[in-house]
Design a protein around this motif. Sequence first.
Motif, short mmCIF file in Angstrom:
data_model
loop_
_atom_site.label_atom_id
_atom_site.label_comp_id
_atom_site.label_asym_id
_atom_site.label_seq_id
_atom_site.Cartn_x
_atom_site.Cartn_y
_atom_site.Cartn_z
N MET A 87 -1.03 0.79 20.11
CA MET A 87 -2.10 -0.02 19.52
C MET A 87 -1.67 -1.49 19.47
O MET A 87 -0.47 -1.79 19.36
CB MET A 87 -2.43 0.47 18.10
N THR A 88 -2.61 -2.40 19.46
CA THR A 88 -2.28 -3.82 19.54
C THR A 88 -1.74 -4.36 18.24
O THR A 88 -1.15 -5.43 18.22
CB THR A 88 -3.55 -4.61 19.92
N THR A 89 -1.93 -3.66 17.10
CA THR A 89 -1.44 -4.19 15.83
C THR A 89 0.08 -4.14 15.75
O THR A 89 0.69 -4.89 15.02
CB THR A 89 -2.03 -3.38 14.67
N GLY A 90 0.72 -3.23 16.53
CA GLY A 90 2.17 -3.16 16.57
C GLY A 90 2.77 -2.75 15.25
O GLY A 90 2.09 -2.29 14.33
N ASN A 91 4.10 -2.92 15.11
CA ASN A 91 4.82 -2.59 13.88
C ASN A 91 5.39 -3.89 13.30
O ASN A 91 6.27 -4.51 13.87
CB ASN A 91 5.96 -1.61 14.16
N ASP A 92 4.89 -4.29 12.17
CA ASP A 92 5.34 -5.52 11.52
C ASP A 92 6.00 -5.14 10.19
O ASP A 92 5.32 -4.79 9.22
CB ASP A 92 4.14 -6.45 11.28
N ASP A 93 7.34 -5.20 10.13
CA ASP A 93 8.06 -4.77 8.94
C ASP A 93 7.82 -5.68 7.75
O ASP A 93 8.19 -5.36 6.62
CB ASP A 93 9.57 -4.69 9.23
N THR A 94 7.21 -6.86 7.98
CA THR A 94 6.96 -7.77 6.87
C THR A 94 5.67 -7.44 6.15
O THR A 94 5.41 -8.00 5.09
CB THR A 94 6.89 -9.23 7.38
N ARG A 95 4.88 -6.55 6.73
CA ARG A 95 3.61 -6.21 6.08
C ARG A 95 3.84 -5.31 4.89
O ARG A 95 4.75 -4.47 4.90
CB ARG A 95 2.66 -5.51 7.06
N PRO A 96 3.01 -5.44 3.84
CA PRO A 96 3.13 -4.50 2.71
C PRO A 96 2.71 -3.10 3.14
O PRO A 96 2.00 -2.92 4.13
CB PRO A 96 2.15 -5.08 1.68
N ALA A 97 3.17 -2.11 2.40
CA ALA A 97 2.79 -0.73 2.69
C ALA A 97 1.29 -0.57 2.57
O ALA A 97 0.63 -1.22 1.75
CB ALA A 97 3.50 0.22 1.72
N MET A 98 0.75 0.30 3.41
CA MET A 98 -0.69 0.56 3.40
C MET A 98 -1.08 1.18 2.06
O MET A 98 -0.48 2.17 1.61
CB MET A 98 -1.05 1.51 4.54
N ALA A 99 -2.11 0.63 1.42
CA ALA A 99 -2.59 1.15 0.13
C ALA A 99 -3.42 2.41 0.33
O ALA A 99 -3.84 2.73 1.45
CB ALA A 99 -3.44 0.08 -0.56
N ARG A 100 -3.64 3.14 -0.76
CA ARG A 100 -4.46 4.35 -0.68
C ARG A 100 -5.89 4.00 -0.30
O ARG A 100 -6.55 4.74 0.43
CB ARG A 100 -4.46 5.10 -2.01
N ASN A 101 -6.40 2.89 -0.80
CA ASN A 101 -7.76 2.48 -0.49
C ASN A 101 -7.76 1.33 0.50
O ASN A 101 -6.71 0.73 0.76
CB ASN A 101 -8.50 2.06 -1.77
N LEU A 102 -8.91 1.06 1.09
CA LEU A 102 -9.04 -0.05 2.03
C LEU A 102 -9.28 -1.34 1.24
O LEU A 102 -10.34 -1.52 0.62
CB LEU A 102 -10.21 0.20 2.99
#
Length: 453
Positions: free
Chosen positions: A1-16
């Motif tokens: 996927m084009t979003t790739g893996n960015d370790d600086t991003r916060p963890a994905m939340a339960r909600n959008l």
Amino acid sequence: MTTGNDDTRPAMARNLTPDEVELFEKAFASRPANQLMQNAVTQTSVDDVALDRRVLTGIDHSVSHHLDDWKATNQKQSGRCWMFAGLNLLRVGAAEKLGVKDFEFSQNYLLWWDKFERANHFLEAVVETSGRDVDDRTVAGLLKDPIGDGGQWNMFVALVAKHGLVPKSAMPETDSSSATRAMNRALGTLLRQGARDVRGLAAEGPEAQRECKREVLAAVHRVLSIHLGTPPRRFLWQWEDKDKEFHRDGWLTPKEFADAYVQLPIDEYVCLVHDPRESSPVGRTFTVEYLGNIVDAPPVIYLNAGIDQLKQLAMDSIVGGEPVWFGCDVAKMMRSDVGVWDAALFDYAGVYDASFTMDKADRLLHHDTEMTHAMLFTGVDVVDGNPRRWRVENSWGGENADKGFWTMNDSWFGEHVFEIAVRRSALPADLAAALDGDPIVLPSWDPMGALAR
């Protein structure tokens, strides 16, 4: 996927969250190809955009072994594919015996008896499960589709064995046989209402429940007769052959007609399936709980085999001069206007920039595939002893493809064909011996029962 893996991003939340949605929007906008695809697909069918023309133009419709020399049939707005495919197999020998170029058995006649028998089969299942809660998964499944149009090879054989056949002229199509939705809606309501009443008599025992069943079946009989006509008990059979010679067989019952004109020993045929799930061992037989249409008929039995064995047996049958009934997931990688199937016909991964990695077993396990349609193999292109493509008699009329006869590349067979019916005598010794084993009973909601739903 084009979003790739960015370790600086916060963890994905339960909600959008709005921030997360903004990231997705920016990722989409960052690739010009996404905008190009959006422009194309918002104005044009995605199948037209995704169509791989190299695959389409590379499909040659000729085959080395070609059996059909008759017109394609048309099930119209009904789910009778399994029945049409069975009758299409049988009409070949009947036409030869009659000395006519084209012939059809009455599909409406078998539809009438399938519906009536299936209503009784459903109500007997209701009696058997009346001690369970109404939201039990099996009971809920029975109530969801009490009287669908679908069916299986063994169900077709059971109908012919019990009720025989008639020519199309003895019980022609009606508006409701060609478009079953309104009739099925009325039948479904009557049967669910009957299920409520039969379940309500559980404390009084099966005898009281079956008295209630009789009343429900009387109403079902009326609905069927109003929509489809009355099945003939006897009919006068006479015809003119292709040489203009007149023949008369006199008054026949449907069973007498079937005995005279069915030229294949259909009770000797068995169903092989390709079910690659780990829970489905090769060389074992299976059945599906409550799958059937006639009470006390032989059960629907599948023998699981490798896909190469299905291909070999189908090819051998066609080369030997006999078409093959089969079941598949018809809508996958299908182009209906030209009548072709190929496993790589559409490049959806290229359109969506997304990977589609599920194999056949994964698709079964995760409800992305099931048997949806039955047809007839009438040809095969054999190269160096192996099948390269297949010719298929569909029952969708003669407007598309080669006057209703489609082309299937062998790649599609492997991915989307699940079942064939062949003579038991054609099986290798190990598979033939496996038919005598006790079948594994799959639950009523298993995808191996989908063709009958």
